[in-house]
Motif scaffolding. Structure first.
Motif, short mmCIF file in Angstrom:
data_model
loop_
_atom_site.label_atom_id
_atom_site.label_comp_id
_atom_site.label_asym_id
_atom_site.label_seq_id
_atom_site.Cartn_x
_atom_site.Cartn_y
_atom_site.Cartn_z
N VAL A 1 0.80 -1.31 -0.01
CA VAL A 1 -0.11 -0.03 0.17
C VAL A 1 0.85 1.29 0.13
O VAL A 1 0.60 2.18 -0.51
CB VAL A 1 -1.08 0.07 1.20
N GLU A 2 1.92 1.11 0.90
CA GLU A 2 2.90 2.56 0.92
C GLU A 2 3.46 2.67 -0.46
O GLU A 2 3.36 3.87 -0.88
CB GLU A 2 3.95 2.20 1.88
N GLU A 3 3.96 1.53 -1.26
CA GLU A 3 4.51 1.69 -2.42
C GLU A 3 3.90 2.49 -3.45
O GLU A 3 4.00 3.53 -4.26
CB GLU A 3 5.41 0.63 -2.89
N ARG A 4 2.26 2.00 -3.46
CA ARG A 4 1.52 2.50 -4.37
C ARG A 4 1.19 3.75 -4.32
O ARG A 4 1.15 4.82 -5.05
CB ARG A 4 0.46 1.59 -4.46
N GLN A 5 1.11 4.39 -2.81
CA GLN A 5 0.63 5.64 -2.54
C GLN A 5 1.62 6.73 -2.77
O GLN A 5 1.45 7.68 -3.16
CB GLN A 5 0.22 5.65 -1.18
N ILE A 6 2.86 5.98 -2.47
CA ILE A 6 4.09 6.89 -2.89
C ILE A 6 4.15 7.35 -4.17
O ILE A 6 4.66 8.28 -4.64
CB ILE A 6 5.12 6.58 -1.92
N LEU A 7 4.07 6.18 -5.09
CA LEU A 7 4.15 6.26 -6.44
C LEU A 7 3.25 6.98 -6.89
O LEU A 7 3.26 8.09 -7.61
CB LEU A 7 4.03 5.10 -7.18
N MET A 8 1.98 7.07 -6.58
CA MET A 8 0.88 8.04 -6.80
C MET A 8 1.27 9.52 -6.53
O MET A 8 0.95 10.44 -7.47
CB MET A 8 -0.46 7.57 -6.36
N SER A 9 1.45 9.56 -5.32
CA SER A 9 1.93 11.11 -4.88
C SER A 9 3.01 11.70 -5.69
O SER A 9 3.14 12.74 -6.01
CB SER A 9 2.31 11.12 -3.37
N ALA A 10 4.16 10.96 -5.91
CA ALA A 10 5.35 11.29 -6.73
C ALA A 10 5.01 11.79 -8.17
O ALA A 10 5.04 12.80 -8.60
CB ALA A 10 6.23 10.30 -6.88
#
Length: 525
Positions: free
Chosen positions: A474-483
């Motif tokens: 979940v963390e990886e996906r959210q950070i990618l989306m935020s980036a």
């Protein structure tokens, strides 16, 4: 089996040509395809892999889909607006050229009227793909560009009808004007009616399926690409114009594509990519086949080439006459400006359809010296119609936006964008493995990852180091989306106050970020 080997050989040649074009930028990509086709024909082993040119297969599986895709990219309102010009170039100009050239050529050479009309008919169709090659990197006047495109979409039918009349005249000794005019009207109007009706029915069925629980997107796209082949074969079976039928079908589908962009966006994105890919592949294949065929013609008829040069003189005269007639038509009848008249004159480029019509005579009993003469004359016309404007346009047409400059601007804006995304990720307090994985993905947007980096990531995937589950996933996906959001905000700021023409490279990068973000959202691995 030979046809499959031939297809693979042609497609591999196209792939090689595209790679070569990346390094030799001074030569248009289609000329490299043409050159490689010529080279293949000169290598006995490679040449033996590809079957002899078959005009019917070529028209059904390459020209029909290409014209369908060209029609699909053309708004029907544009055809209505240009209807007068279409009638003028596809019918009036074709008839004037046929009459003037017919009596000029027969008075200069010892040709019968029917044979001269056969030569003239075959060189009637113009080729939009070949035109894009000869004007590559140069700006055509907008009106001329539209008229030339409309001409190339519809004058193939004129050439085919004229050729049918000429062949009948050659075999029977009689030319029936009333019968030929009636045949043309039936063929053209019938082609429009059939193409519109069948395309409309298929479009409604596809849309009905897309809006039902029975929808299978990939079946839908198969139906789409089978449509031009089906319509062309139906039209030819009914003795109607298959060319006009598939162009009309493409015009019907233009409205469908523009009005279903968001009903199935993921499929529509794939659909757009697939149509671009198929179109580019077929376009490039046309020139490989053209180069291959021209080379074979020269090799097979090398004794005739030296023994009698009448084929060369006839080809040159036919091309010069076409230039003179096109110029007078543009200046006196179409009332074009001097620049528009010159560009329209030189823009009548001939290509693969001309060659296909020449080879179609084999099935109508043409052999021996007569067929050799026709092939050689049309080869001269094709080569001159491509070489002359390629050289001439460089002297009086302004260059388009420098592709290298656009590429450099795109590269620069992409690098700045990625730095913004990485800076955002670097500022976060997150798992080192997640941070490393996300930064690798962001750097991959500008190919700033080495083979060593890739192999490290690949090894990590295989050893589950970069396979995240639970909170980390979940963390990886959210950070990618935020980036990606940070990158989009950066691009949006760059668009402020920039003219549309100068912002195309920014929009291109923006669209790639959106695609990347959609992949991050849908990634289930």
């Amino acid at each position: 089996m030979n046809i499959y080997i031939s297809s693979v050989a042609v497609f591999i040649t196209v792939a090689i040509a595209n790679l070569v074009a990346k390094f030799i930028k001074v030569i248009p990509k289609t000329y490299i395809n043409l050159l490689l086709g010529i080279i293949i024909a000169c290598i006995p082993v490679a040449n033996s892999l590809i079957v002899q040119f078959d005009s019917e297969t070529f028209m059904v599986f390459i020209i029909a889909p290409l014209l369908f895709l060209d029609g699909q990219k053309t708004r029907s309102i544009m055809v209505r607006r240009q209807f007068k010009d279409i009638l003028g170039t596809a019918i009036l100009l074709a008839l004037i050229s046929a009459v003037v050239s017919l009596f000029t050529v027969t008075s200069m050479f010892s040709l019968t009227l029917p044979l001269a009309l056969i030569l003239i008919s075959i060189s009637t169709p113009t080729d939009a793909t070949a035109l894009d090659t000869v004007r590559e990197g140069r700006k055509l006047p907008k009106r001329t560009e539209i008229v030339l495109k409309m001409e190339s979409l519809f004058n193939d039918a004129s050439g085919i009808i004229l050729l049918q009349a000429a062949v009948l005249w050659y075999k029977t000794g009689h030319l029936s004007y009333a019968q030929n005019i009636r045949a043309f009207l039936i063929s053209a109007v019938g082609g429009v009616a059939l193409g519109m009706a069948v395309a409309f029915i298929i479009m409604v069925l596809r849309q009905k399926i897309m809006r039902s629980r029975w929808n299978v997107n990939y079946s839908n796209i198969v139906i789409y690409f089978a449509t031009p082949i089906l319509i062309y074969l139906m039209a030819e079976k009914l003795e109607l114009s298959g060319i006009i039928a598939v162009v009309t079908a493409g015009l019907v589908f233009n409205g469908e594509v523009s009005r279903t962009r968001f009903s199935t966006p993921r499929f529509q994105s794939f659909f757009n990519t697939a149509t671009d890919f198929i179109g580019d592949l077929l376009n490039s294949s046309v020139f490989v086949i053209l180069g291959l065929s021209i080379s074979r013609i020269v090799v097979e008829h090398k004794h005739d080439l030296a023994a009698d040069l009448s084929w060369l003189y006839i080809g040159i005269i036919l091309y010069v006459l076409s230039l003179a007639i096109r110029y007078l038509y543009a200046k006196l009848i179409a009332q074009n400006s001097q620049m528009e008249s010159i560009t329209f004159t030189l823009g009548g480029v001939h290509g693969a359809v001309t060659l296909a019509l020449a080879f179609s005579l084999v099935g109508q009993g043409f052999t021996g010296h007569i067929f050799d003469l026709i092939l050689l004359v049309e080869t001269v016309v094709i080569i001159l119609s491509m070489v002359v404007p390629t050289i001439a346009f460089k002297f009086f047409l302004d260059p388009e936006l420098d592709e290298d400059d656009i590429r450099m601007k795109s590269r620069k804006i992409r690098e700045e964008m990625v730095r913004v995304g990485i800076a955002y990720v670097e500022s976060l307090q997150i798992s080192p493995a997640v941070k490393e994985s996300v930064i690798f993905d962001l750097n991959d947007q500008i190919q700033q990852t080495t083979i060593k980096d890739f192999l490290s990531q690949w090894w990590g995937i295989n050893n589950k180091r970069y396979i995240f589950t639970g909170f980390q996933a979940v963390e990886e996906r959210q950070i990618l989306m935020s980036a990606f959001e940070e990158e989009r905000n950066f691009l949006y700021d760059q668009l402020d106050g920039v003219a549309l023409e100068d912002s195309k490279h920014i929009y291109e990068v923006y669209s790639e970020v959106l695609v990347s973000e959609s992949m991050a959202v849908s990634d289930n691995d």
